[in-house]
Design a protein around this motif. Sequence first.
Motif, PDB file in Angstrom:
ATOM      1  N   SER A 149     -10.298   4.882  12.843  1.00 55.86           N
ATOM      2  CA  SER A 149     -10.953   4.245  13.611  1.00 55.86           C
ATOM      3  C   SER A 149     -11.235   2.828  12.639  1.00 55.86           C
ATOM      4  CB  SER A 149     -12.011   5.169  13.589  1.00 55.86           C
ATOM      5  OG  SER A 149     -12.762   5.381  12.610  1.00 55.86           O
ATOM      6  N   ILE A 150     -10.915   2.738  11.046  1.00 53.50           N
ATOM      7  CA  ILE A 150     -11.523   1.932  10.415  1.00 53.50           C
ATOM      8  C   ILE A 150      -9.555   1.045  10.327  1.00 53.50           C
ATOM      9  CG2 ILE A 150     -12.214   0.515   7.845  1.00 53.50           C
ATOM     10  CD1 ILE A 150     -12.603   3.864   7.445  1.00 53.50           C
ATOM     11  N   PRO A 151     -10.506  -1.284  10.999  1.00 55.81           N
ATOM     12  CA  PRO A 151      -9.370  -1.729  11.419  1.00 55.81           C
ATOM     13  C   PRO A 151      -9.096  -2.262  10.153  1.00 55.81           C
ATOM     14  CG  PRO A 151     -11.028  -1.912  12.558  1.00 55.81           C
ATOM     15  CD  PRO A 151     -12.028  -1.557  11.351  1.00 55.81           C
ATOM     16  N   ALA A 152      -7.649  -2.550   9.415  1.00 55.68           N
ATOM     17  CA  ALA A 152      -6.964  -3.450   8.677  1.00 55.68           C
ATOM     18  C   ALA A 152      -5.212  -3.738   8.932  1.00 55.68           C
ATOM     19  CB  ALA A 152      -6.441  -2.344   7.736  1.00 55.68           C
ATOM     20  N   PRO A 153      -4.876  -5.129   8.561  1.00 59.28           N
ATOM     21  CA  PRO A 153      -3.935  -5.636   8.852  1.00 59.28           C
ATOM     22  C   PRO A 153      -3.351  -4.865   8.425  1.00 59.28           C
ATOM     23  CG  PRO A 153      -5.241  -6.917   7.165  1.00 59.28           C
ATOM     24  CD  PRO A 153      -5.981  -6.336   7.172  1.00 59.28           C
ATOM     25  N   PHE A 154      -2.917  -3.959   7.522  1.00 59.81           N
ATOM     26  CA  PHE A 154      -1.481  -3.485   7.061  1.00 59.81           C
ATOM     27  C   PHE A 154      -1.793  -1.760   7.021  1.00 59.81           C
ATOM     28  CE2 PHE A 154      -0.394  -8.152   6.943  1.00 59.81           C
ATOM     29  CZ  PHE A 154       0.297  -8.127   7.842  1.00 59.81           C
ATOM     30  N   LYS A 155      -1.929  -1.289   7.758  1.00 62.56           N
ATOM     31  CA  LYS A 155      -2.487  -0.207   7.623  1.00 62.56           C
ATOM     32  C   LYS A 155      -1.225   1.127   6.808  1.00 62.56           C
ATOM     33  CE  LYS A 155      -5.771   1.804   9.673  1.00 62.56           C
ATOM     34  NZ  LYS A 155      -7.137   2.029  10.788  1.00 62.56           N
ATOM     35  N   GLY A 156       0.376   0.251   8.165  1.00 62.28           N
ATOM     36  CA  GLY A 156       1.351   0.905   7.241  1.00 62.28           C
ATOM     37  C   GLY A 156       1.799   0.781   5.948  1.00 62.28           C
ATOM     38  N   ASN A 157       0.933  -0.067   5.322  1.00 65.35           N
ATOM     39  CA  ASN A 157       1.567   0.163   3.008  1.00 65.35           C
ATOM     40  C   ASN A 157       1.854   1.118   2.840  1.00 65.35           C
ATOM     41  OD1 ASN A 157       1.474  -2.764   4.031  1.00 65.35           O
ATOM     42  ND2 ASN A 157      -0.099  -3.514   2.998  1.00 65.35           N
ATOM     43  N   MET A 158       1.938   1.176   1.542  1.00 61.36           N
ATOM     44  CA  MET A 158       2.587   2.283  -0.164  1.00 61.36           C
ATOM     45  C   MET A 158       1.503   2.351  -0.014  1.00 61.36           C
ATOM     46  SD  MET A 158       5.888   3.930  -1.265  1.00 61.36           S
ATOM     47  CE  MET A 158       7.329   3.895   0.573  1.00 61.36           C
ATOM     48  N   ASP A 159       1.023   3.589  -0.532  1.00 63.95           N
ATOM     49  CA  ASP A 159       0.313   3.020  -1.660  1.00 63.95           C
ATOM     50  C   ASP A 159       0.634   2.724  -3.441  1.00 63.95           C
ATOM     51  OD1 ASP A 159      -1.422   3.904  -4.325  1.00 63.95           O
ATOM     52  OD2 ASP A 159      -2.397   5.403  -2.930  1.00 63.95           O
ATOM     53  N   VAL A 160       1.095   1.518  -3.719  1.00 62.65           N
ATOM     54  CA  VAL A 160       1.787   0.912  -5.082  1.00 62.65           C
ATOM     55  C   VAL A 160       1.278   1.922  -6.130  1.00 62.65           C
ATOM     56  CG1 VAL A 160       2.604  -0.643  -6.564  1.00 62.65           C
ATOM     57  CG2 VAL A 160       2.527  -0.895  -4.031  1.00 62.65           C
ATOM     58  N   ALA A 161       0.246   2.232  -6.518  1.00 60.29           N
ATOM     59  CA  ALA A 161      -0.080   2.847  -7.359  1.00 60.29           C
ATOM     60  C   ALA A 161       0.606   3.864  -7.095  1.00 60.29           C
ATOM     61  CB  ALA A 161      -1.230   2.810  -8.015  1.00 60.29           C
ATOM     62  N   THR A 162      -0.466   4.682  -6.147  1.00 59.19           N
ATOM     63  CA  THR A 162       0.182   5.863  -6.603  1.00 59.19           C
ATOM     64  C   THR A 162       2.239   6.666  -6.517  1.00 59.19           C
ATOM     65  OG1 THR A 162      -1.418   6.725  -4.982  1.00 59.19           O
ATOM     66  CG2 THR A 162       0.294   8.574  -4.752  1.00 59.19           C
ATOM     67  N   LEU A 163       2.127   5.492  -5.818  1.00 61.81           N
ATOM     68  CA  LEU A 163       3.817   5.260  -5.782  1.00 61.81           C
ATOM     69  C   LEU A 163       4.325   4.997  -7.074  1.00 61.81           C
ATOM     70  CD1 LEU A 163       7.587   5.359  -5.027  1.00 61.81           C
ATOM     71  CD2 LEU A 163       7.048   2.519  -5.252  1.00 61.81           C
ATOM     72  N   LYS A 164       3.773   4.485  -8.335  1.00 63.12           N
ATOM     73  CA  LYS A 164       4.155   4.591  -9.778  1.00 63.12           C
ATOM     74  C   LYS A 164       3.745   6.111 -10.325  1.00 63.12           C
ATOM     75  CE  LYS A 164       3.131  -0.385 -10.110  1.00 63.12           C
ATOM     76  NZ  LYS A 164       2.266  -1.139 -10.592  1.00 63.12           N
ATOM     77  N   ARG A 165       2.911   6.476 -10.268  1.00 62.14           N
ATOM     78  CA  ARG A 165       2.357   7.455 -11.051  1.00 62.14           C
ATOM     79  C   ARG A 165       3.510   9.283  -9.998  1.00 62.14           C
ATOM     80  NH1 ARG A 165      -2.874   7.365  -9.103  1.00 62.14           N
ATOM     81  NH2 ARG A 165      -2.386   8.728  -8.083  1.00 62.14           N
ATOM     82  N   THR A 166       3.929   8.656  -8.881  1.00 60.78           N
ATOM     83  CA  THR A 166       4.450  10.245  -8.621  1.00 60.78           C
ATOM     84  C   THR A 166       6.580   9.717  -8.662  1.00 60.78           C
ATOM     85  OG1 THR A 166       3.412   9.633  -6.902  1.00 60.78           O
ATOM     86  CG2 THR A 166       5.191  11.103  -6.573  1.00 60.78           C
ATOM     87  N   ILE A 167       6.476   8.994  -9.448  1.00 62.04           N
ATOM     88  CA  ILE A 167       8.097   8.140  -9.630  1.00 62.04           C
ATOM     89  C   ILE A 167       7.948   8.889 -11.429  1.00 62.04           C
ATOM     90  CG2 ILE A 167       9.265   6.682 -10.985  1.00 62.04           C
ATOM     91  CD1 ILE A 167       8.814   5.260  -8.369  1.00 62.04           C
ATOM     92  N   ALA A 168       6.733   8.550 -12.318  1.00 58.55           N
ATOM     93  CA  ALA A 168       6.413   9.506 -12.790  1.00 58.55           C
ATOM     94  C   ALA A 168       6.525  10.651 -13.377  1.00 58.55           C
ATOM     95  CB  ALA A 168       4.886   8.818 -13.606  1.00 58.55           C
ATOM     96  N   GLU A 169       5.855  11.480 -12.440  1.00 59.93           N
ATOM     97  CA  GLU A 169       5.756  13.158 -12.264  1.00 59.93           C
ATOM     98  C   GLU A 169       6.894  13.195 -12.497  1.00 59.93           C
ATOM     99  OE1 GLU A 169       1.256  12.452 -11.138  1.00 59.93           O
ATOM    100  OE2 GLU A 169       2.637  13.837  -9.768  1.00 59.93           O
ATOM    101  N   ILE A 170       7.942  12.841 -11.759  1.00 63.14           N
ATOM    102  CA  ILE A 170       9.087  13.941 -10.563  1.00 63.14           C
ATOM    103  C   ILE A 170      10.506  13.101 -11.066  1.00 63.14           C
ATOM    104  CG2 ILE A 170      10.327  14.005  -8.599  1.00 63.14           C
ATOM    105  CD1 ILE A 170       8.157  13.810  -7.050  1.00 63.14           C
ATOM    106  N   GLY A 171      10.315  11.597 -12.303  1.00 56.04           N
ATOM    107  CA  GLY A 171      11.674  11.423 -12.880  1.00 56.04           C
ATOM    108  C   GLY A 171      12.807  10.979 -12.014  1.00 56.04           C
ATOM    109  N   VAL A 172      12.802   9.522 -12.505  1.00 54.60           N
ATOM    110  CA  VAL A 172      13.642   8.971 -11.340  1.00 54.60           C
ATOM    111  C   VAL A 172      15.054   9.616 -11.584  1.00 54.60           C
ATOM    112  CG1 VAL A 172      15.247   6.873 -12.080  1.00 54.60           C
ATOM    113  CG2 VAL A 172      12.665   7.138 -12.971  1.00 54.60           C
ATOM    114  N   ALA A 173      15.331   9.849 -12.005  1.00 57.59           N
ATOM    115  CA  ALA A 173      16.842  11.488 -11.655  1.00 57.59           C
ATOM    116  C   ALA A 173      16.785  12.191 -10.487  1.00 57.59           C
ATOM    117  CB  ALA A 173      16.905  12.068 -13.302  1.00 57.59           C
TER     118      ALA A 173
END
Length: 457
Positions: A149-173
């Motif tokens: 219910s909360i409007p925002a212009p680009f609600k489809g975006n990816m969470d970039v901070a969590t992306l970086k953290r997830t890559i570090a946790e799971i490993g690029v390989a």
Amino acid sequence: MRTIIEPFKIKSVEPIYFNTREERETILSNAFYNPFLIKANDVLIDLLTDSGTSAMSSNQWAGIMKGDESYAGSPSFFRFEKVIKEITGYPIAIPTHQGRAAEKILFSILGGAGKYFISNTLFDTTRANIEFSGAAGIDLPCEEGKHPSIPAPFKGNMDVATLKRTIAEIGVANIPMVIMTVTNNSGGGQPVSMQNIKEVSAVCKENNIPFFIDACRFAENCYFIKLREAGYANIPVPQIAAELFSYADGCTMSAKKDAFANIGGFLAMKDLELANSCRNLLIITEGFTTYGGLAGRDLEAIAIGLQEVMDENYLQYRIRSIEYLTHKLIAAGVPVMQPAGGHAVYLDAKAFLPHIPVHQYPGQALACALYTEGGIRSVEIGSLMFGKYDNNNQLVPAALELVRLAIPRRAYTQSHIDYVAEVITEVFEKRNHIGGLEIIEETPLLRHFTAKLKPVK
Ligand code: F0G
């Protein structure tokens, strides 16, 4: 401002078959409270999907007559390839019979046990193809995307901070690919900003992870960028699209959406080695490299549709028609995903039916009520579609309980949409009388297509 009109005239029409509320109650019960199991002729307004349901243009139909059906090297393929190269800038285009065939090929090559594919939000078939390969999918929608219910212009975006953290946790390989879905279908048809695509692309480059676009609704996404993102107001949509694709290494596409085709899809990419692996699988599963699973005439319809979809008069009408229905519903107090998305209106079933607990599938119950009340077919995007079971066989619900009213492209007029708004408003007024559902039969993967349900006593 004047009314934004449909930018087309109608040359050929299809009948709608009318039925009564009583008839629909029987039809729904015979279909086990699953709109996928209702016959199309029993539906008055079919908003199940915007996929493959577009009205093609007279130009596309003319193109169909020009389709060349040669097994190898058809001129229709070269027209198809040329248009895709022009739009995406990718040198390689591989036709497939629809989007999920492109996904199946890609994930068969890159997937497998122990691998993780990260996305803003994967669509159901995309996730299923990843899981079918033995890999797992991870959705990282941005925070705004989690609050309907909360409007925002680009609600489809990816969470970039969590992306970086997830890559570090799971490993690029263990991460063969990051996939950005534009627009974010399961997240409400919400657009992704160019800025977000640029940032995700940079993270992927730093880590040497291939970055693909799920491009089903790329033109709608690009038009939102033009409307909402600073610096794009005067840039033509094809140029915005070229920039968007330039940040990625390739894309999967269902031509059943933003190509106005009734069937078709493709893979496009830069990497020749990956493309060769894809073509090998294509030949085994879809067909020769210059037709994929398609007829030459389909390749023509797609090539023409891909150009038509970037017409800004069309896109203005398209985006406005979704907003028109959304605003009518907001005015009636109906809880909807805000702001309006690009291809569909999403009702927030949790807020619409707060008395139905998630394990009784409020979204499915709402979709059934819309059918009984007015013959409108919609689809649940909630715990029936995305729910899982834990080790104790308890439902792990989806993050959101939505009902999607997907608007087929160029198929319905404003009075159809007015009727839809009236029916939803009537259902909203009677919402306290709607009960929950329970599953009586289901399959392990993509259960929502075939599940059988019954009303909870
Ligand atoms: N990716 C997205 C974002 C989609 O919305 C779809 C299909 C696909 C991939 C798969 O494409 O159907 O050609 O195999 N979405 C349809 C829908 C079915 O109703 O939203 P496909």
